[in-house]
Design an enzyme around this catalytic site. Sequence first.
Site, PDB file in Angstrom:
ATOM      1  N   ASN A 136       0.851  -1.197   0.000  1.00 49.23           N
ATOM      2  CA  ASN A 136       0.000   0.000   0.000  1.00 49.23           C
ATOM      3  C   ASN A 136       0.886   1.247   0.000  1.00 49.23           C
ATOM      4  OD1 ASN A 136      -2.340   1.556   0.082  1.00 49.23           O
ATOM      5  ND2 ASN A 136      -3.116   0.623   1.964  1.00 49.23           N
ATOM      6  N   PHE A 137       0.269   2.393  -0.210  1.00 50.65           N
ATOM      7  CA  PHE A 137       0.918   3.713  -0.143  1.00 50.65           C
ATOM      8  C   PHE A 137       2.041   3.868  -1.161  1.00 50.65           C
ATOM      9  CE2 PHE A 137      -0.710   2.731   4.197  1.00 50.65           C
ATOM     10  CZ  PHE A 137      -1.792   3.608   4.167  1.00 50.65           C
ATOM     11  N   LEU A 138       1.894   3.237  -2.322  1.00 48.93           N
ATOM     12  CA  LEU A 138       2.815   3.499  -3.433  1.00 48.93           C
ATOM     13  C   LEU A 138       2.573   4.927  -3.910  1.00 48.93           C
ATOM     14  CD1 LEU A 138       4.694   2.925  -5.836  1.00 48.93           C
ATOM     15  CD2 LEU A 138       2.743   1.855  -6.998  1.00 48.93           C
ATOM     16  N   THR A 172      -4.619  -3.354  -3.692  1.00 48.08           N
ATOM     17  CA  THR A 172      -5.774  -2.811  -4.407  1.00 48.08           C
ATOM     18  C   THR A 172      -5.323  -1.589  -5.184  1.00 48.08           C
ATOM     19  OG1 THR A 172      -6.361  -1.402  -2.528  1.00 48.08           O
ATOM     20  CG2 THR A 172      -7.475  -3.542  -2.671  1.00 48.08           C
ATOM     21  N   LEU A 388      -6.563  -0.862   3.547  1.00 45.96           N
ATOM     22  CA  LEU A 388      -6.746   0.531   3.967  1.00 45.96           C
ATOM     23  C   LEU A 388      -6.453   1.524   2.844  1.00 45.96           C
ATOM     24  CD1 LEU A 388      -4.995   0.002   7.389  1.00 45.96           C
ATOM     25  CD2 LEU A 388      -7.461  -0.012   6.909  1.00 45.96           C
TER      26      LEU A 388
END
Length: 388
Positions: A136-138, A172, A388
């Site tokens: 996440n948080f790419l 996602t 998230l």
Amino acid sequence: RHKFWETQPVGQFRDAADTSLPDGPIEPPTPLSEVRADPYPLPAAFEWLTCDLDDDALLADLYSLLAHNYVEDDENMFRFNYSPAFLRWALKPPSFFRAWHIGVRAKESKKLVAFISGVPARIRARDDVVRMAEINFLCVHKKLRSKRLAPVLIREVTRRVHQENIWQAAYTAGVVLPTPITTCRYWHRSLNPKKLIDVGFSRLGPRMTMSRTVRLYKLPDAPLTPGFRRMELRDVAAVTRLLRAYLAKFVVAPDFDEVDVEHWLLPQEDVVDSYLVESPETHEVTDFCSFYTLPSSVLNNANYATLKAAYSYYNVSTKTPLQQLMNDALIVAKQKNYDVFNALDVMENEPFLKELKFGPGDGQLHYYLYNYRIRNGIKPSELGLVLL
Ligand code: NHW
Ligand code: EN5
């Protein structure tokens, strides 16, 4: 078409018709001695930085990179604004690896210009519980886009995940990549319709006035279900039992134990909220609901800077009908001054979304697994995983 993704062990669009390929890992693990030992090269002006999120200054830099450069809606009206406390919660679950919090900074200015993260998770696909990384948080700074930095970040996080002998991942994205296991829709329930209309998040319906709209979305002042209360530390075992039994129904879902539940579901102010129903007679915990807090910055609006949004997380009903439970979740979110309550059409959400006056959003969320094939994918209602 996908110069990078074509080289990766993910479902390829061209294999979609091949029914001979089995569910499970696409390629086998390699011996750890064959995992590349040194970081992938970056353009000369940049360097890798393993982030220490206990360092408040570094956390503030990450917060600011994301607040200015992370995900926007398709019309660039809103941008996710994950809080520092949320980022610490999301990135430091039980047994997290600091090496998976990967920054890129400019060598000269030391400014953080890109980031990607992973956290460990056990995720079940059908009968197979697999150790995975949740990625996440790419994020790549707006000024450095389209220079093929993202594939370098993805390869580097993959290498560091492999170093822990983990070979699968879940993630996602709002964009279509090869190949989603399922595609979900965002739904939105107005809590503060006047503000949502003022900022352009929603519109006044045809033949609707503002006062009729405000009335339409009105909610009671307090939850209606007897025994509805905030989750506490003493509830962890009961909530874990409820949640494990519930998630067993879905084709893809996390395998949560008590340690995970304490981290991911015990309430933290303005990060995650969880409520349950304790039977007034038997004191049994029969139902559970939760949401996380993710505000969005409102871009280019004179009156408002942020939207306060709640996102439906994990919900379990055994006695209280799910719709009634979620109505109480809307009521507490309204009490706590959220402007909107968002949810995906995952798990058993679809029926209550329609009944509780959620409307479909313009955004989709595609779910992916790395190095794990699920032939023909699954329906959103077969998915028991919320990232998230
Ligand atoms: S999704 C949110 C991603 N972040 C944002 O949308 C923030 C705003 N955008 C940006 O910062 C949640 C940039 O546009 C990003 C791309 C950085 C997105 N996922 O550097 P180039 C996540 O964090 C591919 C995966 O030139 P850029 C999940 C694209 O298809 N790939 O683009 C992250 C193309 O490859 P192709 C994405 O715009 C999951 C290549 O990147 C992508 O400057 C990561 C172009 O690169 C996306 N969201 O930077 C995968 N967006 O093959 C984890 C673009 O098509 C995999 N691309 O040519 C698992 C790893 C762990 C395995 C462990 C065993
Ligand atoms: C990784 N964890 O598009 C996530 N949001 O619908 C990364 N639309 O807020 C991927 N465009 O429909 C995230 N209002 C992908 C999502 C990116 C953000 C995004 C969408 C989700 C969204 C809003 C605002 C649209 C503004 C113009 C939207 C309509 C609400 C309306 C309320 C009343 C009843 C009908 C619907």
